[in-house]
Design an enzyme around this catalytic site. Structure first.
Site, mmCIF file in Angstrom:
data_model
loop_
_atom_site.group_PDB
_atom_site.id
_atom_site.type_symbol
_atom_site.label_atom_id
_atom_site.label_comp_id
_atom_site.label_asym_id
_atom_site.label_seq_id
_atom_site.Cartn_x
_atom_site.Cartn_y
_atom_site.Cartn_z
ATOM 1 N N SER A 240 0.924 -1.157 0.105
ATOM 2 C CA SER A 240 0.024 -0.149 -0.049
ATOM 3 C C SER A 240 0.739 1.106 -0.109
ATOM 4 C CB SER A 240 -0.904 -0.036 1.297
ATOM 5 O OG SER A 240 -0.413 -0.286 2.394
ATOM 6 N N HIS A 270 -2.239 -8.792 1.570
ATOM 7 C CA HIS A 270 -1.836 -7.682 2.286
ATOM 8 C C HIS A 270 -3.020 -7.432 3.268
ATOM 9 C CE1 HIS A 270 -0.057 -4.110 3.341
ATOM 10 N NE2 HIS A 270 -0.442 -3.424 2.093
ATOM 11 N N HIS A 316 5.637 -13.303 6.926
ATOM 12 C CA HIS A 316 5.739 -11.911 6.462
ATOM 13 C C HIS A 316 6.885 -11.918 5.492
ATOM 14 C CE1 HIS A 316 6.153 -7.561 6.872
ATOM 15 N NE2 HIS A 316 4.880 -7.599 7.253
ATOM 16 N N ARG A 325 2.504 -5.817 16.666
ATOM 17 C CA ARG A 325 1.187 -5.301 16.766
ATOM 18 C C ARG A 325 0.317 -6.382 16.893
ATOM 19 N NH1 ARG A 325 1.481 -3.424 10.474
ATOM 20 N NH2 ARG A 325 2.199 -5.569 10.505
ATOM 21 N N ASP A 371 -2.648 -9.372 11.252
ATOM 22 C CA ASP A 371 -3.942 -9.893 10.992
ATOM 23 C C ASP A 371 -4.367 -11.228 11.524
ATOM 24 O OD1 ASP A 371 -4.417 -7.922 8.844
ATOM 25 O OD2 ASP A 371 -3.233 -8.899 7.545
HETATM 26 N N1 NMX Z 1 0.926 -20.749 5.653
HETATM 27 C C1 NMX Z 1 1.377 -21.359 4.747
HETATM 28 N N2 NMX Z 1 2.393 -21.327 3.957
HETATM 29 C C2 NMX Z 1 3.141 -20.232 3.856
HETATM 30 C C3 NMX Z 1 2.790 -19.077 4.856
HETATM 31 C C4 NMX Z 1 1.729 -19.368 5.625
HETATM 32 N N3 NMX Z 1 0.977 -18.288 6.197
HETATM 33 N N4 NMX Z 1 3.442 -18.107 4.213
HETATM 34 C C5 NMX Z 1 4.379 -18.536 3.697
HETATM 35 N N5 NMX Z 1 3.954 -19.885 3.087
HETATM 36 C C6 NMX Z 1 4.796 -20.212 2.094
HETATM 37 C C7 NMX Z 1 4.662 -19.627 0.775
HETATM 38 O O1 NMX Z 1 3.282 -19.770 0.196
HETATM 39 C C8 NMX Z 1 5.753 -20.137 0.017
HETATM 40 O O2 NMX Z 1 5.231 -21.364 -0.403
HETATM 41 P P1 NMX Z 1 5.897 -21.778 -2.117
HETATM 42 O O3 NMX Z 1 7.367 -21.753 -2.082
HETATM 43 O O4 NMX Z 1 5.332 -23.083 -1.930
HETATM 44 O O5 NMX Z 1 5.355 -20.896 -3.007
HETATM 45 C C9 NMX Z 1 6.691 -20.153 1.137
HETATM 46 O O6 NMX Z 1 6.238 -20.411 2.133
HETATM 47 C C10 NMX Z 1 7.865 -19.062 1.168
HETATM 48 O O7 NMX Z 1 6.905 -17.818 1.398
HETATM 49 P P2 NMX Z 1 7.628 -16.553 1.915
HETATM 50 O O8 NMX Z 1 8.924 -16.102 1.434
HETATM 51 O O9 NMX Z 1 8.111 -16.783 3.388
HETATM 52 O O10 NMX Z 1 6.749 -15.507 1.971
HETATM 53 P P3 NMX Z 1 6.594 -14.298 1.041
HETATM 54 O O11 NMX Z 1 7.432 -13.040 1.452
HETATM 55 O O12 NMX Z 1 6.617 -14.487 -0.218
HETATM 56 O O13 NMX Z 1 4.949 -13.797 1.765
HETATM 57 C C11 NMX Z 1 3.306 -13.451 2.769
HETATM 58 C C12 NMX Z 1 4.857 -13.232 2.626
HETATM 59 C C13 NMX Z 1 2.768 -12.379 4.114
HETATM 60 C C14 NMX Z 1 2.370 -12.674 1.742
HETATM 61 C C15 NMX Z 1 3.006 -14.820 3.207
HETATM 62 O O14 NMX Z 1 3.471 -15.225 4.267
HETATM 63 C C16 NMX Z 1 1.332 -15.197 3.405
HETATM 64 O O15 NMX Z 1 0.890 -15.409 2.237
HETATM 65 N N6 NMX Z 1 0.851 -15.078 4.427
HETATM 66 C C17 NMX Z 1 -0.567 -15.482 4.694
HETATM 67 C C18 NMX Z 1 -1.341 -13.833 4.305
HETATM 68 C C19 NMX Z 1 -1.058 -13.031 5.254
HETATM 69 O O16 NMX Z 1 -1.064 -13.155 6.374
HETATM 70 N N7 NMX Z 1 -0.808 -11.592 4.679
HETATM 71 C C20 NMX Z 1 -0.766 -10.608 5.556
HETATM 72 C C21 NMX Z 1 0.505 -9.815 5.542
HETATM 73 C C22 NMX Z 1 0.496 -8.562 6.582
HETATM 74 N N8 NMX Z 1 -0.371 -7.614 6.217
HETATM 75 O O17 NMX Z 1 -1.318 -7.148 7.131
HETATM 76 O O18 NMX Z 1 -0.326 -6.996 5.012
HETATM 77 C C1 MLT Z 2 1.823 -4.149 6.362
HETATM 78 O O1 MLT Z 2 1.312 -3.660 7.692
HETATM 79 O O2 MLT Z 2 1.940 -3.298 5.508
HETATM 80 C C2 MLT Z 2 1.970 -5.671 6.339
HETATM 81 O O3 MLT Z 2 2.431 -6.006 7.629
HETATM 82 C C3 MLT Z 2 2.704 -5.817 5.082
HETATM 83 C C4 MLT Z 2 4.247 -5.548 4.911
HETATM 84 O O4 MLT Z 2 4.702 -4.765 5.760
HETATM 85 O O5 MLT Z 2 4.920 -5.752 3.926
#
Ligand code: NMX
Ligand code: MLT
Length: 433
Positions: A240, A270, A316, A325, A371
């Site tokens: 964002s 996100h 994350h 948080r 979240d």
């Molecule tokens: N559950 C299961 N698998 C996971 C999770 C999870 N919560 N988080 C990461 N992985 C997997 C991911 O899918 C990836 O698998 P593959 O290699 O098969 O594609 C692997 O672990 C490596 O991912 P990372 O490098 O650790 O994560 P990345 O930096 O790409 O993404 C998020 C970060 C936050 C997008 C990811 O952890 C996720 O999708 N979490 C769930 C959604 C979430 O909670 N988002 C909120 C972010 C915070 N916000 O408030 O914005």
């Molecule tokens: C945020 O608050 O923006 C989330 O934790 C996602 C991020 O920092 O990438």
């Protein structure tokens, strides 16, 4: 001193510091970019300098150098309130200084003076189909407010570049002043009788948001203060903030750039993760017809992971520890709602899932982000419509976005235009002897 005068006083030194860094160290190499990073979401590549906040992977967010516990302790509070005034937080973000009680109250007063809404905003929203997602309405409302942009008008007639920031600040104060009314009335439009509720001049920014949604529990008002402080900023490169900064760099005003930021926040990876997270927790609760025990929870989570599910609220891109948080909200819940079943489920997942994620070895961060807990607290206080949660996140996040873009104009940052390559060019670069 008010925000404008404080920024004006700090600006000469900040401009000189930035100018000197570029002049004396312009060719200093901060990072090299690897192929993996380009294909992997530009992870870890520094893309901008912003002093508003910083996320340390092993500690979490610091807003203007202050950790979450420090912010909650040091910002001024209103009478009979356990959590600080959001006006004080905005002062901190914008100026870098912890405000006095009077300075925090002054921001709250500024917001009250500026909170009136032109009629066309809700005409636009009412014209949308009933099933429109609240985030679509929120982003649309901000875009519809662009009619009020002072910057767009002044730019048309000519304005000195050095003064851009001041007009951005005025637009930022105008926009943020109106946001609780917009957000709460989107809630009323979607889930209540649709009757427009005006803000109460006796309430602060956060409490007014709760009040306009029909919620007058003082604990919920405090939860709103906490929530709206915690989500305000997460450095300048999350989706964002990055989107808003990029759009702002074209001199698109605060309304355009905030609406763009909200469009990024609306994604399930996100900000939408908080709605997804509650939806998931309710599914677990339904599955077990209540709270499972630890062994049952472990088996269930392992099955989810084996099926390739992403568990919302965990992982994350930057953090490598439990999000502070998350911890701040867990402390709130422990104090005010320790026996709430959904909160106990959140804590049970917290006890169980990180170990399983570590064992699975995929997620780089096995710990909860903000979240993972948001929804359980909101639900406890009656905000059960989880597709609205990202709007509450957005209401807060725009405090950070508007601060980043105001300071970008203050420091005279140019239009952003990085470079893209073709696959052939990349292969040629790799194969070059
Ligand atoms: N559950 C299961 N698998 C996971 C999770 C999870 N919560 N988080 C990461 N992985 C997997 C991911 O899918 C990836 O698998 P593959 O290699 O098969 O594609 C692997 O672990 C490596 O991912 P990372 O490098 O650790 O994560 P990345 O930096 O790409 O993404 C998020 C970060 C936050 C997008 C990811 O952890 C996720 O999708 N979490 C769930 C959604 C979430 O909670 N988002 C909120 C972010 C915070 N916000 O408030 O914005
Ligand atoms: C945020 O608050 O923006 C989330 O934790 C996602 C991020 O920092 O990438």
């Amino acid at each position: 001193m008010n925000i404008k005068h404080k920024i004006a006083a700090k600006l000469p030194a900040a401009r000189e510091q930035a100018g000197k860094l570029v002049k004396e160290h312009g060719s200093f190499r901060i990072a090299d970019v690897t192929v993996e990073q380009i294909y992997g979401g530009i992870r870890g590549v520094p893309i901008q300098i912003s002093d508003v906040s910083f996320v340390d992977p092993n500690e979490g967010i610091r807003l203007r150098g202050y950790s979450v516990p420090e912010v909650l302790k040091q910002l001024p509070k209103g009478e009979h309130c356990e959590y600080p005034l959001v006006g004080g937080l905005y002062y901190l973000l914008m100026t870098g200084d912890i405000p006095t009680h009077t300075e925090a109250e002054e921001v709250e007063v500024e917001w009250k003076v500026r909170n009136n809404l032109p009629d066309h905003i809700f005409q636009v929203l009412r014209a949308m189909p009933k099933y429109t997602h609240p985030m679509t309405l929120f982003s649309q409302a901000i875009l519809a407010l662009q009619t009020e942009s002072i910057f767009a008008r002044r730019y048309y007639y000519g304005i000195d570049r050095k003064d851009y920031w001041d007009i951005y600040l005025q637009d930022s104060l105008n926009l943020t002043a109106k946001l609780p009314t917009i957000a709460a009335n989107i809630y009323n439009l979607k889930y209540r009788d649709g009757v427009f509720v005006h803000p109460d001049p006796n309430l602060d920014w956060a409490a007014n948001f709760a009040y306009m949604m029909g919620k007058d529990d003082p604990h919920y008002q405090d939860l709103c203060r906490l929530f709206l402080i915690l989500h305000s900023d997460h450095e300048g490169a999350n989706v964002s903030a990055h989107a808003s900064h990029l759009v702002g760099s074209a001199l698109s005003d605060v309304y355009f750039s905030s609406s763009a930021g909200m469009d990024g926040l609306a994604g399930p990876l996100h900000g939408l993760a908080n709605q997804e997270c509650l939806r998931w927790l309710l599914e677990v609760q339904r599955h077990f017809k209540g709270l499972p025990d630890k062994a049952q929870m472990e088996t269930y989570l392992q099955e989810c992971l084996d099926a390739g599910d992403i568990i919302p609220g965990y992982g994350h891109a930057v953090l490598r520890v439990t999000d502070p948080r998350f911890t701040a909200q867990a402390e709130f819940a422990q104090k005010y709602m320790p026996d709430d079943e959904l909160f106990r489920l959140v804590m049970l997942v917290y006890e169980t899932l990180p170990g399983l994620l570590i064992k699975q070895g995929k997620a780089k961060n096995p710990w909860p982000n903000v979240d993972a807990i948001n929804g359980s607290l909101q639900t406890h206080y009656g905000l059960k419509e989880y597709d609205f949660y990202t709007v509450v996140f957005g209401l807060s996040r725009i405090l950070g976005l508007t601060t980043h873009v105001t300071w970008s104009r203050a420091l005279g940052k140019p239009i952003e235009r990085p470079k893209s390559l073709t696959t052939n060019i990349l292969e040629t670069m790799i194969n070059r002897p």
